[in-house]
Design an enzyme around this catalytic site. Structure first.
Site, mmCIF file in Angstrom:
data_model
loop_
_atom_site.group_PDB
_atom_site.id
_atom_site.type_symbol
_atom_site.label_atom_id
_atom_site.label_comp_id
_atom_site.label_asym_id
_atom_site.label_seq_id
_atom_site.Cartn_x
_atom_site.Cartn_y
_atom_site.Cartn_z
ATOM 1 N N THR A 172 -66.377 -109.682 59.049
ATOM 2 C CA THR A 172 -66.716 -108.662 58.072
ATOM 3 C C THR A 172 -65.441 -108.107 57.454
ATOM 4 O OG1 THR A 172 -68.812 -108.024 59.099
ATOM 5 C CG2 THR A 172 -67.741 -106.368 57.731
ATOM 6 N N PHE A 174 -63.579 -105.074 55.623
ATOM 7 C CA PHE A 174 -63.601 -103.622 55.467
ATOM 8 C C PHE A 174 -62.527 -103.227 54.460
ATOM 9 C CE2 PHE A 174 -65.367 -104.443 59.613
ATOM 10 C CZ PHE A 174 -66.338 -103.474 59.806
#
Length: 284
Positions: A172, A174
């Protein structure tokens, strides 16, 4: 790097966002928020926010990205975290007795293959960590949650199954965003932007040709509908560049052939593996 005192994030204690903060910003205060809009709205001139913006398995976190594009905040750092989802139950729970799984919608999507095999009910909730803590409130061994493997150290819970993502290469992205540059040490060789093409033939193609002429490598191009303007679209764009002069030239040329072009941030990147220890932070 300037001292970062406070960082807002969407989620709760034990979330992936919090684990990123613990690894990268040990001296800062972390403030949990319920929504992305609240997270960004809380940021003052001295504060920052952490947003999950894209997952390698299921794509862009639309709500986070939409709120970012509508804010006046800038992206100052990209952090890519390796995600290791686990199926978690209360102590004493057994996987064969589970009838419902709860977690954040993104986590449910990222583990869809595993969940298809179980053939049980899925319920989306506020966030991954919150789904685990809600097991205590429900007080039943027939409900499980999906969250990070770091809950294995909490004796109130048990890991029913590790590594349940659809693919082991699950990451992921960020963004650390704010109003003033914290002067991170990472080289600012990445850009994120949003482009709105003119409503006439060839506008988007003309815009993309400018990237080619300036020898800029596009790493993301994604269309999204414009709210309130049916069948009109904006484009999320990432490209590689270190030169502010090239950015200025790009903006000047794109103004001639598009309706809008806005750079959301100029930033560098770092990679986090499974452990929240800062020793696992590698620069790129």
């Amino acid at each position: 790097m300037k001292k970062i005192k406070k960082i807002f994030y969407q989620g709760s204690e034990g979330s992936y966002s919090e684990s990123v903060l613990e690894a990268c910003f040990q001296e800062a205060e972390y403030v949990a928020c319920e929504t992305f809009k609240e997270t960004l709205g809380n940021v003052s001139s001295e504060d920052f926010a952490l947003l999950p913006v894209e997952n390698s398995l299921v794509g862009t976190v639309i709500e986070a990205y939409e709120n970012l594009t509508e804010s006046n905040l800038e992206v100052y750092l990209e952090i890519r975290k390796k995600i290791n989802h686990a199926l978690i139950g209360l102590q004493g729970a057994k996987i064969e007795n589970i009838t419902k799984v709860i977690s954040h919608p993104q986590a449910l999507q990222q583990c869809s293959n595993f969940l298809e095999g179980l053939k049980i009910e899925r319920q989306p909730v506020f966030d991954t960590a919150g789904s685990v803590m809600s097991l205590l409130e429900n007080d039943t061994k027939e409900i499980a949650a999906i969250a990070g493997e770091h809950f294995e150290n909490d004796k109130r819970f048990t890991i029913l199954q590790n590594n349940i993502s659809n693919h082991i290469e699950n990451y992921t992205r960020f963004f650390l965003v704010g109003k003033e540059d914290p002067e991170m040490s990472e080289t600012k060789d990445k850009r994120s932007a949003v482009l709105i093409a003119d409503d006439k033939p060839g506008s988007l193609l003309q815009g993309l040709k400018i990237f080619e002429e300036l020898k800029l490598n596009l790493t993301k191009l994604e269309s999204r509908p414009i709210l309130g303007s049916p069948w009109e679209y904006k484009f999320y764009i990432d490209y590689q560049n270190e030169s502010n002069e090239i950015d200025t030239q790009l903006e000047e040329e794109l103004r001639k052939v598009t309706k809008e072009f806005k750079i959301l941030g100029r930033y560098g990147s770092c990679l986090l593996y499974t452990s929240p220890s800062p020793r696992d932070r590698t620069r790129s």
